[in-house]
Write a protein that holds these residues in place. Structure first.
Motif, PDB file in Angstrom:
ATOM      1  N   ILE A  46       0.835  -1.203   0.000  1.00 28.29           N
ATOM      2  CA  ILE A  46       0.000   0.000   0.000  1.00 28.29           C
ATOM      3  C   ILE A  46       0.876   1.262   0.000  1.00 28.29           C
ATOM      4  O   ILE A  46       0.544   2.259  -0.640  1.00 28.29           O
ATOM      5  CB  ILE A  46      -1.029  -0.010   1.145  1.00 28.29           C
ATOM      6  CG1 ILE A  46      -2.181   0.964   0.821  1.00 28.29           C
ATOM      7  CG2 ILE A  46      -0.401   0.298   2.494  1.00 28.29           C
ATOM      8  CD1 ILE A  46      -3.411   0.772   1.684  1.00 28.29           C
ATOM      9  N   SER A  49       2.211   1.567  -3.536  1.00 24.43           N
ATOM     10  CA  SER A  49       1.173   2.035  -4.468  1.00 24.43           C
ATOM     11  C   SER A  49       1.025   3.547  -4.397  1.00 24.43           C
ATOM     12  O   SER A  49       0.791   4.200  -5.412  1.00 24.43           O
ATOM     13  CB  SER A  49      -0.161   1.351  -4.183  1.00 24.43           C
ATOM     14  OG  SER A  49      -0.800   1.896  -3.046  1.00 24.43           O
ATOM     15  N   PHE A  56      -4.644   0.626  -6.404  1.00 22.74           N
ATOM     16  CA  PHE A  56      -4.756  -0.319  -5.303  1.00 22.74           C
ATOM     17  C   PHE A  56      -6.239  -0.520  -5.001  1.00 22.74           C
ATOM     18  O   PHE A  56      -6.946   0.446  -4.727  1.00 22.74           O
ATOM     19  CB  PHE A  56      -4.043   0.241  -4.062  1.00 22.74           C
ATOM     20  CG  PHE A  56      -3.850  -0.743  -2.947  1.00 22.74           C
ATOM     21  CD1 PHE A  56      -2.623  -1.341  -2.740  1.00 22.74           C
ATOM     22  CD2 PHE A  56      -4.894  -1.070  -2.088  1.00 22.74           C
ATOM     23  CE1 PHE A  56      -2.428  -2.227  -1.690  1.00 22.74           C
ATOM     24  CE2 PHE A  56      -4.710  -1.961  -1.046  1.00 22.74           C
ATOM     25  CZ  PHE A  56      -3.477  -2.544  -0.851  1.00 22.74           C
ATOM     26  N   LYS A  77      -3.595   3.737   4.395  1.00 23.21           N
ATOM     27  CA  LYS A  77      -4.574   3.907   3.312  1.00 23.21           C
ATOM     28  C   LYS A  77      -4.536   5.359   2.835  1.00 23.21           C
ATOM     29  O   LYS A  77      -4.564   6.288   3.628  1.00 23.21           O
ATOM     30  CB  LYS A  77      -5.973   3.549   3.816  1.00 23.21           C
ATOM     31  CG  LYS A  77      -7.015   3.510   2.730  1.00 23.21           C
ATOM     32  CD  LYS A  77      -8.336   3.018   3.276  1.00 23.21           C
ATOM     33  CE  LYS A  77      -9.393   3.048   2.201  1.00 23.21           C
ATOM     34  NZ  LYS A  77     -10.702   2.646   2.714  1.00 23.21           N
ATOM     35  N   VAL A  81      -6.769   4.735  -2.880  1.00 18.20           N
ATOM     36  CA  VAL A  81      -7.183   3.350  -2.646  1.00 18.20           C
ATOM     37  C   VAL A  81      -8.694   3.243  -2.837  1.00 18.20           C
ATOM     38  O   VAL A  81      -9.458   4.017  -2.273  1.00 18.20           O
ATOM     39  CB  VAL A  81      -6.803   2.880  -1.219  1.00 18.20           C
ATOM     40  CG1 VAL A  81      -7.401   1.514  -0.914  1.00 18.20           C
ATOM     41  CG2 VAL A  81      -5.297   2.867  -1.035  1.00 18.20           C
ATOM     42  N   SER A  83     -11.898   1.015  -2.060  1.00 19.68           N
ATOM     43  CA  SER A  83     -12.317  -0.037  -1.127  1.00 19.68           C
ATOM     44  C   SER A  83     -13.689  -0.562  -1.516  1.00 19.68           C
ATOM     45  O   SER A  83     -14.572   0.211  -1.880  1.00 19.68           O
ATOM     46  CB  SER A  83     -12.385   0.509   0.296  1.00 19.68           C
ATOM     47  OG  SER A  83     -11.114   0.889   0.730  1.00 19.68           O
TER      48      SER A  83
END
Length: 130
Positions: A46, A49, A56, A77, A81, A83
């Motif tokens: 992470i 990324s 990600f 995070k 990102v 989710s």
């Protein structure tokens, strides 16, 4: 020096890579073998990324029952990102996840997580050994 046959241009083509995290959930902290190894890999991925601008996608299985993603990963995070929560075994069966992956058009997908082996076996041709 690069390994024989490895093209250095692929190593720099980060816009064609996707990191896909599957089910690194708190519920498994005391149950999964080498759980913290998976968490440490997740932290590195992470962070990479973010620094390398690699897409990600974080997929969680039924957060109400399984808990959040490991807190050691969540603390890194970043806004890029994506989710998603799923309630089925295959993340690719969830339309929003499928669309997110398809929109990125990755040439290479790095899949990791506690259930990554399951996904790898489901997606590889049956005549290949893992």
């Amino acid at each position: 020096m690069l390994a024989k046959g490895l093209r250095s241009t692929r190593l720099r083509n980060f816009d064609k890579i996707l990191i896909l995290q599957i089910d690194v959930m708190e519920k498994f902290r005391k149950l999964a073998y080498k759980y913290m190894n998976c968490v440490q890999a997740g932290r590195m991925l992470i962070q990479a990324s973010d620094k390398l601008n690699i897409p990600f996608i974080m997929v969680e299985q039924n957060k109400r029952v399984m808990g959040e993603t490991a807190k050691e990963i969540l603390e890194y995070k970043h806004p890029k990102v994506q989710s998603f929560e799923k309630f089925v075994m295959s993340a690719y069966e969830v339309p929003a996840i499928k669309k997110a992956i398809d929109d990125l058009k990755p040439e290479n997908v790095l899949i990791y997580g506690l259930e990554a082996v399951s996904y790898t076996h489901l997606t590889l041709p049956t005549n290949r050994e893992v």
